[in-house]
Scaffold this active site. Structure first.
Site, PDB file in Angstrom:
ATOM      1  N   THR A  28       8.825 -12.708   0.377  1.00 62.95           N
ATOM      2  CA  THR A  28      10.235 -12.313   0.282  1.00 62.95           C
ATOM      3  C   THR A  28      11.166 -13.522   0.318  1.00 62.95           C
ATOM      4  O   THR A  28      12.199 -13.552  -0.356  1.00 62.95           O
ATOM      5  CB  THR A  28      10.570 -11.352   1.440  1.00 62.95           C
ATOM      6  OG1 THR A  28       9.755 -10.190   1.297  1.00 62.95           O
ATOM      7  CG2 THR A  28      12.024 -10.947   1.439  1.00 62.95           C
TER       8      THR A  28
ATOM      9  N   SER B  30       0.925  -9.361  -0.045  1.00 62.43           N
ATOM     10  CA  SER B  30       0.025  -8.209   0.020  1.00 62.43           C
ATOM     11  C   SER B  30      -1.101  -8.353  -1.004  1.00 62.43           C
ATOM     12  O   SER B  30      -2.115  -7.665  -0.910  1.00 62.43           O
ATOM     13  CB  SER B  30       0.805  -6.915  -0.199  1.00 62.43           C
ATOM     14  OG  SER B  30       1.511  -6.982  -1.409  1.00 62.43           O
TER      15      SER B  30
ATOM     16  N   CYS C 241      -6.084  -1.104  21.377  1.00 63.10           N
ATOM     17  CA  CYS C 241      -4.856  -1.449  22.116  1.00 63.10           C
ATOM     18  C   CYS C 241      -4.362  -2.799  21.611  1.00 63.10           C
ATOM     19  O   CYS C 241      -5.138  -3.742  21.503  1.00 63.10           O
ATOM     20  CB  CYS C 241      -5.128  -1.587  23.608  1.00 63.10           C
ATOM     21  SG  CYS C 241      -5.643  -0.080  24.406  1.00 63.10           S
TER      22      CYS C 241
END
Ligand code: ASN
Length: 347
Positions: free
Chosen positions: A16, A66, A286
């Site tokens: 970006t 990505s 977690c």
């Protein structure tokens, strides 16, 4: 030229930070060296003057991160390794989506690096109003010029994180990265980079750089898999992954401190895979804390099935380490030994 007088090398890979609006939405823009030079002129003169000298290059085809693959990680490490002696440090401009993956992989490939490789990106393009891009680049340049910083790090929103401990944590916020199991390496205060040097790898560094640059592209024959367990997973589903003769290893994301269902069939699939020399590793679902295989009866079976503990590694670090080890012609035992050994402060 002595290292202190060398310039930095900035490498723009896409993301970006350098994107522009196209017909289908944001897409990687070109001519980035010129655009960055222009943008830096908007900084107050004193801040411009105190920036370290740098050269900048753009990869042949900047991407949305990505789309990155282990082959891209390999190319980037090779580029840094080949220029390593000529630059004081490196700043890698990268898309945020897989920035933590690339940072982790670079850490394993550039083991023992004796200068800084600082990765950054942005949540908004360089030319967008209120963009975080220029601030992140400025901070990254300042950190990359510090000779005490001798590892791959992520600089984002004024924080410096160990690359192999970093994770993208937020989809929109400018403070998008965190380091769940290791404290920050530094922070920016009034545009000055402050290093917490006792936390850096330089304190533990031994000898000259010993880069390991295996051919990740050859790995497509024995890839690694990432499997997050869910309540109700059965042996047939797990076997669909692990019995695949092309799979060389798998990251299992288990519960809490290292627990899985007490299902002998499920454990049988894992034991069969490790018996075939596949590298099976467990980390927790977690986001914070480590696992200790065998603390509960529900986790004991993992150890019996030959599954290794990933301790408190991030998924990005565990997967990229697995790929790094699978890409090398190592005996199974040596691969297992290296996985549980901290190589670059990843665990
Ligand atoms: N999709 C972008 C990328 O990773 C996201 C960003 O850079 N903020 O390339």
């Amino acid at each position: 030229m002595p290292q202190a007088q060398q310039p930095l090398l900035v490498i723009y890979t896409g993301g970006t930070l350098g994107m522009v609006e196209g017909p289908q939405g944001l897409t990687p823009g070109h001519d980035f060296p010129h655009r960055l030079t222009q943008a830096l002129r908007s900084l107050p003169p004193a801040r411009q003057a105190s920036l370290p000298a740098f050269e900048i290059l753009e990869t042949p085809c900047p991407i949305d991160s990505s789309a990155a693959t282990p082959g891209d990680w390999q190319d980037l490490a090779a580029l840094i390794a080949s220029r390593h002696a000529h630059y004081q440090g490196f700043v890698i401009l990268h898309g945020t989506d897989t920035l933590a993956w690339t940072a982790s992989s670079l850490a394993f490939q550039l083991q023992g690096i004796d200068r800084a490789v600082v990765m950054t990106g942005a949540m908004l393009p360089l030319e967008a109003p209120a963009s975080d891009a220029l601030g992140n680049v400025e901070d990254a340049l300042r950190f990359a010029s510090l000779p005490e910083l001798q590892e791959v790090a992520v600089c984002f929103a004024g924080k410096l994180l160990r690359g192999v401990r970093a994770r993208k944590w937020h989809t929109q916020a400018t403070d998008a990265f965190t380091s769940p199991n290791y404290p920050w390496l530094g922070e920016v205060v009034d545009h000055h980079p402050i290093l917490f040097s006792q936390r850096g790898l330089n304190a533990q560094q031994r000898g000259a750089p010993r880069f390991e640059l295996p051919d990740y592209r050859a790995l497509t024959a024995t890839p690694a898999a990432r499997i997050a367990l869910w309540p109700g997973i059965n042996a047939r589903q797990l076997a669909a992954w692990l019995d695949d003769e092309h799979v060389g290893g798998a990251l299992l994301e288990v519960w809490g401190g290292g627990n899985i269902p007490e299902d002998p069939d499920l454990l049988g699939v894992m034991a069969k895979a490790t018996g075939e020399g596949k590298l099976l590793v467990a980390i927790s679902q977690c986001p914070q804390g480590s696992i200790a295989i065998g603390a509960y009866a529900a986790g004991r079976g993992l150890a019996d099935a030959g599954v290794l503990s990933g301790d408190d590694m991030t998924p990005e670090a565990a997967m990229s380490k697995m790929i790094h080890l699978l890409a090398q012609p190592l005996p199974t035992e040596e691969r297992r030994r290296r996985f549980v050994t901290p190589l670059v402060g990843e665990r």
